[in-house]
Design a protein around this motif. Structure first.
Motif, PDB file in Angstrom:
ATOM      1  N   TYR A 372    -107.194  24.217  16.663  1.00  0.00           N
ATOM      2  CA  TYR A 372    -106.621  25.437  17.250  1.00  0.00           C
ATOM      3  C   TYR A 372    -107.584  26.048  18.261  1.00  0.00           C
ATOM      4  O   TYR A 372    -107.192  26.369  19.398  1.00  0.00           O
ATOM      5  CB  TYR A 372    -106.304  26.444  16.145  1.00  0.00           C
ATOM      6  N   ASN A 375    -108.075  23.869  21.395  1.00  0.00           N
ATOM      7  CA  ASN A 375    -106.964  23.995  22.341  1.00  0.00           C
ATOM      8  C   ASN A 375    -106.941  25.348  23.017  1.00  0.00           C
ATOM      9  O   ASN A 375    -106.613  25.457  24.214  1.00  0.00           O
ATOM     10  CB  ASN A 375    -105.633  23.756  21.601  1.00  0.00           C
ATOM     11  N   LEU A 376    -107.300  26.398  22.267  1.00  0.00           N
ATOM     12  CA  LEU A 376    -107.363  27.736  22.854  1.00  0.00           C
ATOM     13  C   LEU A 376    -108.394  27.758  23.976  1.00  0.00           C
ATOM     14  O   LEU A 376    -108.176  28.366  25.028  1.00  0.00           O
ATOM     15  CB  LEU A 376    -107.743  28.739  21.763  1.00  0.00           C
ATOM     16  N   ARG A 377    -109.493  27.075  23.759  1.00  0.00           N
ATOM     17  CA  ARG A 377    -110.564  27.006  24.759  1.00  0.00           C
ATOM     18  C   ARG A 377    -110.103  26.248  26.007  1.00  0.00           C
ATOM     19  O   ARG A 377    -110.394  26.637  27.130  1.00  0.00           O
ATOM     20  CB  ARG A 377    -111.762  26.298  24.111  1.00  0.00           C
ATOM     21  N   ARG A 378    -109.365  25.159  25.800  1.00  0.00           N
ATOM     22  CA  ARG A 378    -108.872  24.367  26.929  1.00  0.00           C
ATOM     23  C   ARG A 378    -107.891  25.162  27.786  1.00  0.00           C
ATOM     24  O   ARG A 378    -107.843  25.021  29.005  1.00  0.00           O
ATOM     25  CB  ARG A 378    -108.191  23.102  26.416  1.00  0.00           C
ATOM     26  N   ASN A 379    -107.071  25.972  27.100  1.00  0.00           N
ATOM     27  CA  ASN A 379    -106.012  26.684  27.818  1.00  0.00           C
ATOM     28  C   ASN A 379    -106.482  27.976  28.456  1.00  0.00           C
ATOM     29  O   ASN A 379    -105.720  28.646  29.127  1.00  0.00           O
ATOM     30  CB  ASN A 379    -104.848  26.978  26.857  1.00  0.00           C
TER      31      ASN A 379
END
Length: 379
Positions: A372, A375-379
């Protein structure tokens, strides 16, 4: 010319270093009079004061009673609203038109001064005095250059000797019933105890369930989380409550009557189980009903996706409190001071890498939390 120093703050509660600052100002500035000014609502702090205005005023009067020429003023409390330095100085400039005014600030607040309301007007009415406690590391040469370039004025540095203490630390220690004598004047300690200030239900009793090392860790987690609470706009009372309960069931057997009725869902690794028994204990024995506090206890070891601010503070403080020592802990502490989500990603990444090296079982919820935050970091 009469010299008047003014020292403002929340004083929630007033502590020994506040008193040291005033004594140093009297001695080294040669101040004829010093006004101590409890703020009504400090503009630079988030959240409400935990003690009432009257209690803070009473504690300040007790703490500064023995210093000649020192007067505790209720001006900002009586004025109400947000307490702005420029407004207070205008009042004292009108009252003492011929006096030299000095405004005392902690050295750590120098960088925030440009964000104060009407800083140029402040400097037109008073000289800024930065109070530097021995052992603090502030680059005064750089700060003076920056300050002069912006305001064409310098500030004065007032050196004094003192120990590391903050009002936040004092509140946490008071909540746990720890010894306050090294940090607060004795009259202030007596006042806090007599009036039940800074009390947080359950936490003192929860400590009695723990072995000495775990008790020390618990208090340290609370201190770490509370020190970051204002920055991340978390409720300090909830932070201390969750921290105080997070390991309460750590040393309990499942057969303990306090855990009667507890049932784990699925296979839970032994190092993780106490987060669930802890949440059960908090709800069914201590009567905690705040779901955010219960979740902060329930997921403080594993983490989970989409954690609340309180949950993240307890998870990270449990991992990063000063008693912890492992590779890259200082880097993680630096992220903790800047960005909770980035710190969660890096902390979970560290945890999973450690477990992959054969140090333990990777709990699926921890891996989902890691995915989680990645993915939060990527987005």
């Amino acid at each position: 010319m009469m010299k008047i120093a003014i020292f403002g703050g929340s004083f929630d509660p007033v502590h020994a270093e506040h008193v040291n600052i005033v004594r140093a100002a009297r001695e080294k500035l040669g101040a004829d009079k010093i006004f101590v000014m409890p703020a009504n609502i400090p503009p630079h702090k988030q959240g409400k004061n935990l003690a009432s205005a009257q209690d803070r005023l009473n504690m300040a009067k007790l703490a500064f009673a023995g210093i000649p020429g020192c007067e505790v003023s209720a001006y900002e409390l009586n004025a109400g609203g947000t307490s702005y330095t420029c407004r207070t100085l205008a009042h004292f400039r009108q009252k003492y038109p011929d006096a030299a005014l000095y405004w005392l600030v902690g050295a750590d607040m120098l960088k925030d001064f440009p964000a104060w309301k009407d800083p140029e007007n402040i400097l037109s009415m008073a000289e800024l005095v930065a109070c530097n406690r021995e052992g603090e590391h502030v680059n005064f040469k750089a700060e003076q250059l920056r300050f002069f370039a912006k305001y064409r004025k310098s500030f004065r540095v007032l050196e004094f000797t003192g120990r590391e203490i903050s009002s936040t630390k004092a509140r946490v220690l008071a909540a746990f019933g720890e010894d306050l004598k090294p940090y607060l004047p004795e009259d202030v300690i007596a006042y806090i105890q007599a009036n039940g200030l800074y009390r947080v239900e359950c936490v003192k009793e929860a400590l009695t369930f723990l072995k000495p090392a775990r008790r020390k860790h618990t208090v340290s987690v609370a201190l770490t989380a509370a020190s970051a609470a204002a920055k991340y706009k978390a409720d300090e009372h909830s932070v201390i409550l969750a921290a105080g309960l997070h390991d309460a069931a750590k040393n309990m057997e499942l057969s303990d009557p306090k855990l009667q009725g507890f049932c784990a869902e699925g296979e839970v690794p032994a190092p993780v189980l106490h987060q669930y028994t802890g949440a059960y204990l908090a709800e069914h024995y201590f009567g905690v009903t705040d779901e955010d506090v219960l979740n902060a206890v329930r997921y403080h070891t594993s983490g989970r996706p989409a954690m609340s601010t309180l949950e993240k503070l307890i998870f990270l403080s449990d991992m990063l409190e000063p008693g912890r020592d492992f590779p890259k802990v200082e880097k993680l502490r630096a992220y903790f001071a800047k960005d909770l989500n980035e710190c969660m990603y890096r902390a979970l990444d560290h945890q999973i890498r450690y477990l992959k090296k054969g140090k333990g079982e990777i709990y699926p919820l921890s891996f989902r939390a890691y995915e989680y935050y990645k993915n939060l970091r990527r987005n």
